[in-house]
Design an enzyme around this catalytic site. Structure first.
Site, PDB file in Angstrom:
ATOM      1  N   ASP A   1     -12.488  87.821  86.994  1.00 33.88           N
ATOM      2  CA  ASP A   1     -12.734  89.169  86.477  1.00 33.88           C
ATOM      3  C   ASP A   1     -13.147  90.064  87.652  1.00 33.88           C
ATOM      4  O   ASP A   1     -14.024  89.699  88.439  1.00 33.88           O
ATOM      5  CB  ASP A   1     -13.829  89.125  85.403  1.00 33.88           C
ATOM      6  CG  ASP A   1     -13.869  90.380  84.563  1.00 33.88           C
ATOM      7  OD1 ASP A   1     -13.660  90.281  83.346  1.00 33.88           O
ATOM      8  OD2 ASP A   1     -14.119  91.479  85.132  1.00 33.88           O
TER       9      ASP A   1
ATOM     10  N   GLN B   1     -13.279  95.364  73.056  1.00 34.78           N
ATOM     11  CA  GLN B   1     -12.060  95.062  73.830  1.00 34.78           C
ATOM     12  C   GLN B   1     -11.645  96.301  74.625  1.00 34.78           C
ATOM     13  O   GLN B   1     -11.613  97.411  74.087  1.00 34.78           O
ATOM     14  CB  GLN B   1     -10.929  94.632  72.891  1.00 34.78           C
ATOM     15  CG  GLN B   1      -9.694  94.137  73.636  1.00 34.78           C
ATOM     16  CD  GLN B   1      -8.603  93.592  72.701  1.00 34.78           C
ATOM     17  OE1 GLN B   1      -8.671  93.774  71.488  1.00 34.78           O
ATOM     18  NE2 GLN B   1      -7.607  92.953  73.279  1.00 34.78           N
TER      19      GLN B   1
ATOM     20  N   HIS C   1      -7.367  87.728  75.699  1.00 41.06           N
ATOM     21  CA  HIS C   1      -7.934  86.930  76.787  1.00 41.06           C
ATOM     22  C   HIS C   1      -9.258  86.339  76.343  1.00 41.06           C
ATOM     23  O   HIS C   1      -9.940  86.885  75.476  1.00 41.06           O
ATOM     24  CB  HIS C   1      -8.157  87.788  78.037  1.00 41.06           C
ATOM     25  CG  HIS C   1      -8.885  89.060  77.772  1.00 41.06           C
ATOM     26  ND1 HIS C   1      -8.267  90.180  77.254  1.00 41.06           N
ATOM     27  CD2 HIS C   1     -10.195  89.401  77.924  1.00 41.06           C
ATOM     28  CE1 HIS C   1      -9.145  91.150  77.119  1.00 41.06           C
ATOM     29  NE2 HIS C   1     -10.330  90.707  77.494  1.00 41.06           N
ATOM     30  N   PHE C   2      -9.597  85.216  76.957  1.00 47.67           N
ATOM     31  CA  PHE C   2     -10.930  84.632  76.806  1.00 47.67           C
ATOM     32  C   PHE C   2     -11.703  84.864  78.094  1.00 47.67           C
ATOM     33  O   PHE C   2     -11.161  84.694  79.196  1.00 47.67           O
ATOM     34  CB  PHE C   2     -10.846  83.134  76.519  1.00 47.67           C
ATOM     35  CG  PHE C   2     -10.491  82.817  75.088  1.00 47.67           C
ATOM     36  CD1 PHE C   2     -11.473  82.835  74.099  1.00 47.67           C
ATOM     37  CD2 PHE C   2      -9.189  82.528  74.720  1.00 47.67           C
ATOM     38  CE1 PHE C   2     -11.156  82.563  72.769  1.00 47.67           C
ATOM     39  CE2 PHE C   2      -8.857  82.264  73.397  1.00 47.67           C
ATOM     40  CZ  PHE C   2      -9.840  82.270  72.416  1.00 47.67           C
ATOM     41  N   HIS C   3     -12.960  85.255  77.934  1.00 47.84           N
ATOM     42  CA  HIS C   3     -13.890  85.362  79.064  1.00 47.84           C
ATOM     43  C   HIS C   3     -14.610  84.021  79.206  1.00 47.84           C
ATOM     44  O   HIS C   3     -15.060  83.454  78.203  1.00 47.84           O
ATOM     45  CB  HIS C   3     -14.982  86.404  78.782  1.00 47.84           C
ATOM     46  CG  HIS C   3     -14.502  87.805  78.647  1.00 47.84           C
ATOM     47  ND1 HIS C   3     -14.594  88.727  79.655  1.00 47.84           N
ATOM     48  CD2 HIS C   3     -13.946  88.470  77.594  1.00 47.84           C
ATOM     49  CE1 HIS C   3     -14.127  89.894  79.235  1.00 47.84           C
ATOM     50  NE2 HIS C   3     -13.728  89.768  77.984  1.00 47.84           N
TER      51      HIS C   3
HETATM   52  P1  5GP Z   1     -12.274  93.104  77.413  1.00 42.41           P
HETATM   53  O1  5GP Z   1     -13.214  94.266  77.513  1.00 42.41           O
HETATM   54  O2  5GP Z   1     -10.932  93.609  77.006  1.00 42.41           O
HETATM   55  O3  5GP Z   1     -12.764  91.973  76.577  1.00 42.41           O
HETATM   56  O4  5GP Z   1     -12.178  92.488  78.865  1.00 42.41           O
HETATM   57  C1  5GP Z   1     -11.393  93.006  79.874  1.00 42.41           C
HETATM   58  C2  5GP Z   1     -11.950  92.451  81.168  1.00 42.41           C
HETATM   59  O5  5GP Z   1     -11.014  92.721  82.176  1.00 42.41           O
HETATM   60  C3  5GP Z   1     -13.281  93.068  81.592  1.00 42.41           C
HETATM   61  O6  5GP Z   1     -14.263  92.053  81.753  1.00 42.41           O
HETATM   62  C4  5GP Z   1     -12.971  93.770  82.906  1.00 42.41           C
HETATM   63  O7  5GP Z   1     -14.011  93.654  83.844  1.00 42.41           O
HETATM   64  C5  5GP Z   1     -11.714  93.056  83.364  1.00 42.41           C
HETATM   65  N1  5GP Z   1     -10.807  93.875  84.139  1.00 42.41           N
HETATM   66  C6  5GP Z   1     -10.478  95.180  83.915  1.00 42.41           C
HETATM   67  N2  5GP Z   1      -9.569  95.581  84.814  1.00 42.41           N
HETATM   68  C7  5GP Z   1      -9.316  94.518  85.618  1.00 42.41           C
HETATM   69  C8  5GP Z   1      -8.452  94.342  86.744  1.00 42.41           C
HETATM   70  O8  5GP Z   1      -7.708  95.232  87.190  1.00 42.41           O
HETATM   71  N3  5GP Z   1      -8.451  93.105  87.329  1.00 42.41           N
HETATM   72  C9  5GP Z   1      -9.254  92.096  86.859  1.00 42.41           C
HETATM   73  N4  5GP Z   1      -9.177  90.930  87.513  1.00 42.41           N
HETATM   74  N5  5GP Z   1     -10.089  92.244  85.811  1.00 42.41           N
HETATM   75  C10 5GP Z   1     -10.106  93.444  85.202  1.00 42.41           C
END
Ligand code: 5GP
Length: 142
Positions: free
Chosen positions: A37, A100, A106-108
């Site tokens: 991340d 989200q 995706h899974f964190h």
């Molecule tokens: P969500 O909020 O959708 O559950 O998680 C998206 C995740 O993607 C976040 O933890 C954020 O930090 C990560 N993220 C956002 N943009 C990028 C990127 O360009 N590259 C990477 N490696 N992670 C990203």
């Protein structure tokens, strides 16, 4: 974005999958990609995504979801063995109101240390050298 929104093939993770945006990769096979991340909530915060286009948990085919959760376990074990955290949070959000921000499922995998405060979701950008070091440690345990 609502739960019934169409998949956007130009979302950030689709661009990472196509190689249009770089990422610090941890694991890749024919169905899955895992990478660090870029705005980690803790050291070693890793993401696991399927290669099939799906916005969220409710859009993805069950067979693809089964593969994704098994791969998440594999990556989680490697994170555990590489970084030895006190705990690991596995998180997954569906729809903007649920937290989200990228609409490709995706899974964190978020390592937790008992005495450390967890960073903000999507907070500060990580140092690339540190991400490379962490990815190398995790890869070594796969
Ligand atoms: P969500 O909020 O959708 O559950 O998680 C998206 C995740 O993607 C976040 O933890 C954020 O930090 C990560 N993220 C956002 N943009 C990028 C990127 O360009 N590259 C990477 N490696 N992670 C990203």
């Amino acid at each position: 974005m609502s739960l019934s929104a169409q998949y956007d093939p130009k979302n950030i993770f689709a661009k990472i999958l196509s190689g249009d945006i770089p990422s610090v990769k941890v694991y890749e096979d024919e169905r899955t990609l895992s990478f660090m991340d870029a705005f980690p909530q803790s050291k070693g915060h890793t993401l696991v995504i399927p290669k099939v286009p799906a916005c969220n948990l409710f859009d993805i085919a069950q067979d693809d979801l089964q593969d994704l959760i098994v791969k998440t376990q594999t990556i989680g074990r490697a994170v555990r063995d590489a970084l030895m955290p006190d705990g690991i949070r596995i998180a997954q959000f569906n729809g903007e109101p649920a937290g989200q921000t990228v609409f490709h499922i995706h899974f964190h995998v978020i390592p937790i240390w008992a005495n450390a405060t967890l960073g903000r979701h999507g907070g500060e950008m990580a140092d690339i050298n540190e991400l490379n070091d962490l990815a190398a440690k995790i890869k070594a345990k796969l």
